[in-house]
Motif scaffolding. Structure first.
Motif, short mmCIF file in Angstrom:
data_model
loop_
_atom_site.label_atom_id
_atom_site.label_comp_id
_atom_site.label_asym_id
_atom_site.label_seq_id
_atom_site.Cartn_x
_atom_site.Cartn_y
_atom_site.Cartn_z
N ALA A 1 -28.76 -5.65 18.81
CA ALA A 1 -29.28 -6.42 19.94
C ALA A 1 -30.79 -6.55 19.76
O ALA A 1 -31.45 -5.65 19.22
CB ALA A 1 -28.96 -5.73 21.26
N VAL A 2 -31.31 -7.68 20.22
CA VAL A 2 -32.76 -7.91 20.20
C VAL A 2 -33.21 -7.93 21.65
O VAL A 2 -32.67 -8.68 22.47
CB VAL A 2 -33.12 -9.24 19.51
N VAL A 3 -34.18 -7.10 21.99
CA VAL A 3 -34.64 -6.98 23.37
C VAL A 3 -36.16 -6.97 23.41
O VAL A 3 -36.82 -6.77 22.39
CB VAL A 3 -34.11 -5.68 24.02
N GLY B 1 -48.33 -6.41 26.67
CA GLY B 1 -47.93 -5.04 26.37
C GLY B 1 -46.46 -4.88 26.05
O GLY B 1 -46.03 -3.80 25.63
N TRP B 2 -45.66 -5.93 26.25
CA TRP B 2 -44.23 -5.84 25.94
C TRP B 2 -44.04 -5.89 24.42
O TRP B 2 -44.85 -6.45 23.69
CB TRP B 2 -43.48 -7.00 26.60
N ARG B 3 -42.93 -5.25 23.96
CA ARG B 3 -42.61 -5.20 22.53
C ARG B 3 -41.23 -5.78 22.28
O ARG B 3 -40.30 -5.57 23.06
CB ARG B 3 -42.65 -3.74 22.02
N ARG B 4 -41.10 -6.50 21.18
CA ARG B 4 -39.81 -7.05 20.75
C ARG B 4 -39.17 -6.04 19.80
O ARG B 4 -39.77 -5.66 18.79
CB ARG B 4 -40.01 -8.40 20.07
N VAL B 5 -37.93 -5.60 20.12
CA VAL B 5 -37.29 -4.53 19.38
C VAL B 5 -35.86 -4.94 19.01
O VAL B 5 -35.14 -5.51 19.83
CB VAL B 5 -37.24 -3.22 20.21
N THR B 6 -35.48 -4.65 17.77
CA THR B 6 -34.09 -4.80 17.33
C THR B 6 -33.49 -3.40 17.25
O THR B 6 -34.05 -2.51 16.60
CB THR B 6 -34.02 -5.49 15.95
N VAL B 7 -32.35 -3.20 17.91
CA VAL B 7 -31.76 -1.88 17.99
C VAL B 7 -30.25 -1.97 17.77
O VAL B 7 -29.62 -2.99 18.09
CB VAL B 7 -32.05 -1.25 19.38
N ARG B 8 -29.68 -0.95 17.19
CA ARG B 8 -28.23 -0.88 17.00
C ARG B 8 -27.54 -0.58 18.33
O ARG B 8 -28.04 0.22 19.11
CB ARG B 8 -27.86 0.18 15.97
N ILE B 9 -26.39 -1.21 18.56
CA ILE B 9 -25.60 -0.94 19.76
C ILE B 9 -24.15 -0.67 19.36
O ILE B 9 -23.69 -1.11 18.30
CB ILE B 9 -25.65 -2.11 20.77
N GLU B 10 -23.45 0.06 20.21
CA GLU B 10 -22.05 0.37 19.94
C GLU B 10 -21.16 -0.83 20.23
O GLU B 10 -20.25 -1.14 19.47
CB GLU B 10 -21.62 1.57 20.80
#
Length: 319
Positions: A237-239, A261-270
């Motif tokens: 997911a990209v958040v 101040g917000w950051r764009r993050v790619t994270v693994r999800i189940e």
């Protein structure tokens, strides 16, 4: 220190029997040349230590030789009493033997070390289960442990989380693992991992099985955990995250903070279902960008919440 290392060589040979210089060097984290010097020093001190040449050679103590060395340092005494896990021992049916062993060891310690051991027991307590998880019902844990000790196969009725749920299996128990208050048995064929609390019925047997000589329980469990986490979170997911907001799990990619101040993050999800519940806990501190179905689902939930709480009037029941 050399004196401490000499004692370690002696105790290793006493407890394990024949060992090669290479094995001793690996265990003590020294060079083989250092082991040779230590062996010469022990022999010069009168220790009946012999070396055998050949493929099956190595160093060994004279049969029947036992050192009477029982001294413990303060740190060793503290570590020994800190390592006690009375809850786990009780579940395995070893609560009374553990208590008796600790009592005997404490009585054998000199007064100054006894003070250190008592301090550890009074200031550190191990409680393995998590806060919000009740204790698992494991009525067959002692029987599984007995099969592990004796190297005997067992027949079980086991409940899986997916269909078909209940099935009979023959297990060859290699070892038990206590993880976060939950017991697992690692068993062949395979080996594979089973939750002890999901065993519905167990029949012990006298059937012996051959436990692989090279099986390493700790190594297997470490590999199993890595593989489990790798299989658990296979989607991404990209958040966008507000300043100071973090997500559980390691980020795949993270951009530098934007102007606000917000950051764009790619994270693994189940899964989308799991991420939906997980991300909602962060409230307005997160914006889901991808995947589209997750963003749409979060939006629908937000709209439903706004409709439910957006009115200025009293709750629906009139209170």
């Amino acid at each position: 220190m050399k004196s401490s290392r000499l004692v370690s060589v002696l105790l290793l040979l006493q407890t394990r029997g024949r060992m090669t210089a290479a094995q001793l060097a690996e265990e003590l984290e020294v060079s083989v040349r250092t082991v040779y010097r230590d062996v010469e020093a022990l022999s010069a001190a009168g220790v009946p230590l012999y070396g055998d040449a050949g493929h099956a050679g190595g160093y060994r103590l004279l049969d029947g030789y036992r050192t009477r060395l029982t001294g413990l340092t303060a740190g060793e005494a503290e570590a020994l009493f800190l390592a006690g896990a009375p809850g786990a021992a009780a579940q395995l049916g070893l609560g009374s033997p553990l208590a008796a062993a600790r009592l005997k060891i404490r009585a054998a310690l000199p007064p100054e070390l006894r003070v250190h051991a008592d301090r550890i027991s009074g200031r550190f307590h191990l409680d393995a289960p998590g806060w919000y998880a009740g204790a698992d019902d494991t009525p067959f844990l002692p029987a599984v442990a007995d099969a592990v000790w004796r190297g005997r196969a067992v027949h079980v009725l086991y409940r899986r989380w997916r269909e078909p749920t209940d099935g009979e299996r023959r297990l060859e128990p290699h070892g038990l693992v206590l993880k976060a208050g939950r017991w697992y048995v690692v068993a062949g064929p395979g080996p594979r991992t089973y939750r002890v609390d999901r065993i519905l019925r167990l029949s012990a047997t006298d059937e012996e099985f051959a436990r692989p000589e090279d099986f390493d329980l700790a190594g297997y469990w470490e590999s199993y955990q890595r593989d489990f986490h790798r299989r658990l979170r296979t989607d991404r997911a990209v958040v966008r995250l507000a300043p100071g907001v973090t997500l559980p799990g390691a980020a795949q990619d993270e951009s530098a903070p934007e102007a606000d101040g917000w950051r764009r993050v790619t994270v693994r999800i189940e899964s989308v279902d799991h991420a939906h519940a997980e991300f909602l806990r962060l409230g307005t501190g997160i914006e889901v960008l991808e995947p589209p179905e997750l963003r749409a689902r979060i939006a629908r939930t937000a709209a439903e919440l706004a409709a439910r709480y957006g009115g200025a009037g009293a709750p629906r029941d009139g209170r």
